[in-house]
Design a protein around this motif. Structure first.
Motif, PDB file in Angstrom:
ATOM      1  N   UNK A  83       0.821  -1.215   0.000  1.00 23.09           N
ATOM      2  CA  UNK A  83       0.000   0.000   0.000  1.00 23.09           C
ATOM      3  C   UNK A  83       0.850   1.258   0.000  1.00 23.09           C
ATOM      4  N   UNK A  84       2.090   1.165   0.505  1.00 19.88           N
ATOM      5  CA  UNK A  84       2.983   2.322   0.491  1.00 19.88           C
ATOM      6  C   UNK A  84       3.393   2.689  -0.924  1.00 19.88           C
ATOM      7  N   UNK A  85       3.255   1.765  -1.865  1.00 19.22           N
ATOM      8  CA  UNK A  85       3.601   2.018  -3.262  1.00 19.22           C
ATOM      9  C   UNK A  85       2.386   2.433  -4.073  1.00 19.22           C
ATOM     10  N   UNK A  86       1.354   1.595  -4.051  1.00 21.80           N
ATOM     11  CA  UNK A  86       0.230   1.809  -4.971  1.00 21.80           C
ATOM     12  C   UNK A  86      -0.879   2.655  -4.370  1.00 21.80           C
ATOM     13  N   UNK A  87      -0.939   2.744  -3.049  1.00 14.00           N
ATOM     14  CA  UNK A  87      -2.014   3.488  -2.410  1.00 14.00           C
ATOM     15  C   UNK A  87      -2.984   2.550  -1.714  1.00 14.00           C
ATOM     16  N   UNK A  88      -4.038   3.111  -1.157  1.00  8.63           N
ATOM     17  CA  UNK A  88      -4.990   2.310  -0.401  1.00  8.63           C
ATOM     18  C   UNK A  88      -6.333   3.016  -0.344  1.00  8.63           C
ATOM     19  N   UNK A  89      -7.318   2.325   0.194  1.00  8.15           N
ATOM     20  CA  UNK A  89      -8.637   2.911   0.413  1.00  8.15           C
ATOM     21  C   UNK A  89      -8.776   3.306   1.874  1.00  8.15           C
ATOM     22  N   UNK A  90      -9.285   4.492   2.092  1.00  7.52           N
ATOM     23  CA  UNK A  90      -9.418   5.034   3.446  1.00  7.52           C
ATOM     24  C   UNK A  90     -10.895   5.212   3.763  1.00  7.52           C
ATOM     25  N   UNK A  91     -11.293   4.712   4.888  1.00  8.28           N
ATOM     26  CA  UNK A  91     -12.701   4.798   5.298  1.00  8.28           C
ATOM     27  C   UNK A  91     -12.978   6.129   5.977  1.00  8.28           C
ATOM     28  N   UNK A  92     -14.048   6.769   5.541  1.00  9.64           N
ATOM     29  CA  UNK A  92     -14.477   8.046   6.133  1.00  9.64           C
ATOM     30  C   UNK A  92     -15.695   7.780   7.019  1.00  9.64           C
ATOM     31  N   UNK A  93     -15.547   7.834   8.331  1.00 12.30           N
ATOM     32  CA  UNK A  93     -16.684   7.508   9.212  1.00 12.30           C
ATOM     33  C   UNK A  93     -17.833   8.502   9.119  1.00 12.30           C
ATOM     34  N   UNK A  94     -17.584   9.692   8.614  1.00 15.03           N
ATOM     35  CA  UNK A  94     -18.653  10.686   8.539  1.00 15.03           C
ATOM     36  C   UNK A  94     -19.728  10.304   7.533  1.00 15.03           C
ATOM     37  N   UNK A  95     -19.286   9.890   6.341  1.00 11.11           N
ATOM     38  CA  UNK A  95     -20.269   9.525   5.319  1.00 11.11           C
ATOM     39  C   UNK A  95     -20.359   8.020   5.085  1.00 11.11           C
ATOM     40  N   UNK A  96     -19.496   7.253   5.775  1.00  9.25           N
ATOM     41  CA  UNK A  96     -19.562   5.811   5.653  1.00  9.25           C
ATOM     42  C   UNK A  96     -19.059   5.270   4.335  1.00  9.25           C
ATOM     43  N   UNK A  97     -18.230   6.027   3.638  1.00  9.21           N
ATOM     44  CA  UNK A  97     -17.702   5.603   2.347  1.00  9.21           C
ATOM     45  C   UNK A  97     -16.171   5.521   2.385  1.00  9.21           C
ATOM     46  N   UNK A  98     -15.661   4.744   1.419  1.00  5.34           N
ATOM     47  CA  UNK A  98     -14.217   4.641   1.255  1.00  5.34           C
ATOM     48  C   UNK A  98     -13.760   5.602   0.153  1.00  5.34           C
ATOM     49  N   UNK A  99     -12.640   6.232   0.368  1.00 11.97           N
ATOM     50  CA  UNK A  99     -12.017   7.071  -0.665  1.00 11.97           C
ATOM     51  C   UNK A  99     -10.642   6.501  -0.985  1.00 11.97           C
ATOM     52  N   UNK A 100     -10.217   6.686  -2.219  1.00 10.11           N
ATOM     53  CA  UNK A 100      -8.939   6.131  -2.666  1.00 10.11           C
ATOM     54  C   UNK A 100      -7.837   7.166  -2.539  1.00 10.11           C
ATOM     55  N   UNK A 101      -6.774   6.790  -1.888  1.00 17.27           N
ATOM     56  CA  UNK A 101      -5.583   7.635  -1.812  1.00 17.27           C
ATOM     57  C   UNK A 101      -4.490   6.960  -2.643  1.00 17.27           C
ATOM     58  N   UNK A 102      -4.136   7.598  -3.749  1.00 14.13           N
ATOM     59  CA  UNK A 102      -3.150   7.016  -4.656  1.00 14.13           C
ATOM     60  C   UNK A 102      -1.744   7.146  -4.082  1.00 14.13           C
ATOM     61  N   UNK A 103      -0.934   6.129  -4.364  1.00 18.23           N
ATOM     62  CA  UNK A 103       0.427   6.104  -3.855  1.00 18.23           C
ATOM     63  C   UNK A 103       1.419   6.746  -4.808  1.00 18.23           C
ATOM     64  N   UNK A 104       2.704   6.714  -4.458  1.00 16.41           N
ATOM     65  CA  UNK A 104       3.735   7.375  -5.271  1.00 16.41           C
ATOM     66  C   UNK A 104       3.974   6.705  -6.624  1.00 16.41           C
ATOM     67  N   UNK A 105       3.404   5.510  -6.852  1.00 22.59           N
ATOM     68  CA  UNK A 105       3.577   4.856  -8.149  1.00 22.59           C
ATOM     69  C   UNK A 105       2.907   5.663  -9.257  1.00 22.59           C
ATOM     70  N   UNK A 106       1.971   6.555  -8.899  1.00 11.77           N
ATOM     71  CA  UNK A 106       1.271   7.366  -9.885  1.00 11.77           C
ATOM     72  C   UNK A 106       2.114   8.586 -10.239  1.00 11.77           C
ATOM     73  N   UNK A 107       3.199   8.346 -10.926  1.00 18.06           N
ATOM     74  CA  UNK A 107       4.103   9.397 -11.380  1.00 18.06           C
ATOM     75  C   UNK A 107       4.616   9.016 -12.760  1.00 18.06           C
ATOM     76  N   UNK A 108       5.349   9.913 -13.393  1.00 13.26           N
ATOM     77  CA  UNK A 108       5.914   9.612 -14.703  1.00 13.26           C
ATOM     78  C   UNK A 108       7.202   8.810 -14.591  1.00 13.26           C
ATOM     79  N   UNK A 109       8.069   9.230 -13.694  1.00 14.43           N
ATOM     80  CA  UNK A 109       9.331   8.532 -13.469  1.00 14.43           C
ATOM     81  C   UNK A 109       9.408   8.157 -12.000  1.00 14.43           C
ATOM     82  N   UNK A 110       9.531   6.862 -11.756  1.00 17.59           N
ATOM     83  CA  UNK A 110       9.543   6.343 -10.384  1.00 17.59           C
ATOM     84  C   UNK A 110      10.919   5.748 -10.106  1.00 17.59           C
ATOM     85  N   UNK A 111      11.592   6.287  -9.113  1.00 21.82           N
ATOM     86  CA  UNK A 111      12.874   5.747  -8.672  1.00 21.82           C
ATOM     87  C   UNK A 111      12.622   4.787  -7.517  1.00 21.82           C
TER      88      UNK A 111
END
Length: 330
Positions: free
Chosen positions: A87-115
């Motif tokens: 998940x530290x690379x690709x990202x993960x889903x985060x639960x929001x207790x206020x609305x009861x939904x999951x939101x996606x947080x993208x990881x650092x792999x979403x770049x043009x050049x990845x070292x």
């Protein structure tokens, strides 16, 4: 026919005008790494990934950061450690207790050049997170799949396996790297120049971008148009098939040293990389010398040697050199 060839060469030279400037800008920062710089550009122009291996302190990370700084694109550096999670690379889903939904947080792999720095210091479950991104150019988080940008490139560095705290990369991931480059110590003169440039407390200034992603995509389209003769294709296949069954190719002595040869990706990447090398040299066609130059970097990590090879000191580079010496050049 000659006129068409001249026109093609003119188009290639025009499309590759940024190459000398890019190489010159990198050599202003790096000393004695011309072949490594050229191989980085080959992977960049071929839409491939590259693995750079060498002991600590040989500027592996610096060369990647320098290339990224010269491209006006998004860059992410990921330090691989034993406690890194997928998940530290690709990202993960985060639960929001206020609305009861999951939101996606993208990881650092979403770049043009990845070292992927010191990529072999993380366990296999982390490497598996890179497989889909490197091959399918997409990332799956939960039930959703997200495409990566057209310009997406993984530049990984690793220390030799014999170093403390390292893990061997899975064969499936190794095969997804177009090239594997081995970086050696600089020469005496080169290291003296490194001292003169770098032995100071003040940090050097950051590099300024000299090209844009659109320039690279246009150059890739030009690389695809380069001419690859049938005889060159046969030469590539003869080399790759010799890694799989040397005895059938008249190299019986090597059969006891090779357990598995190169996969079809080896043939594909050798053709693509040779086109990119010809493009860098300003030609609209591939010559056998292009294949000879690029073959070790394409095949180095695709040949699995036997126990006998380890005993006799036959490295993959030695095997490739002998195969190239024995396969007939068109």
């Amino acid at each position: 026919m000659a006129t068409n060839s001249n026109d093609s060469n003119d188009r290639i030279r025009k499309a590759s005008e940024f190459i000398p400037k890019l190489i010159s800008s990198m050599e202003n920062v790096l000393v004695g790494q011309h072949q490594l710089i050229e191989r980085l550009l080959i992977a960049l122009l071929s839409n491939g990934h590259i693995l750079i291996e060498g002991v600590p302190g040989l500027a592996k990370t610096t060369v990647v950061k320098t290339l990224a700084g010269l491209i006006d694109a998004r860059f992410q550096r990921i330090q691989f450690t034993p406690d890194l999670l997928p998940a530290d690379l690709i990202g993960t889903q985060i639960y929001n207790p206020r609305d009861g939904h999951f939101s996606t947080r993208k990881g650092p792999i979403f770049a043009n050049i990845v070292l992927s720095d010191e990529v072999n210091r993380a366990p296999a479950k982390v490497h598996s997170a890179l497989l889909e991104a490197m091959e399918e150019r997409q990332v799956t988080i939960g039930e959703s799949t997200y495409p990566l940008d057209d310009l997406f490139m993984v530049l990984a560095t690793q220390n030799p396996i014999e170093q403390e705290g390292t893990y061997p990369l899975p064969e499936a991931q190794m095969d997804r790297f177009m090239l594997k480059i081995s970086v050696d110590y600089p020469s005496w003169d080169e290291e003296r120049e490194i001292i003169r440039r770098s032995a100071r407390t003040a940090r050097t200034s950051e590099t300024e971008p000299v090209i844009h992603p659109a320039d690279i995509l246009r150059a890739r389209a030009a690389v695809d148009e380069l001419y690859l003769d049938e005889k060159i294709e046969q030469y590539i296949l003869d080399i790759v098939f010799a890694t799989r069954d040397p005895s059938r190719c008249g190299m019986e002595r090597l059969a006891r040293y090779i357990d598995f040869g190169a996969s079809p990706r080896g043939s594909i990447y050798m053709a693509m990389a040779s086109k990119a090398l010809a493009f860098i040299r300003g030609r609209s066609y591939v010559v056998p010398q292009d294949i000879k130059e690029i073959a070790p970097d394409v095949l180095r990590h695709r040949i699995i040697t036997t126990y006998e090879a380890d005993i006799d000191g036959m490295t993959t580079d030695c095997l490739i050199a002998e195969i190239l010496a024995n396969v007939r050049v068109p």
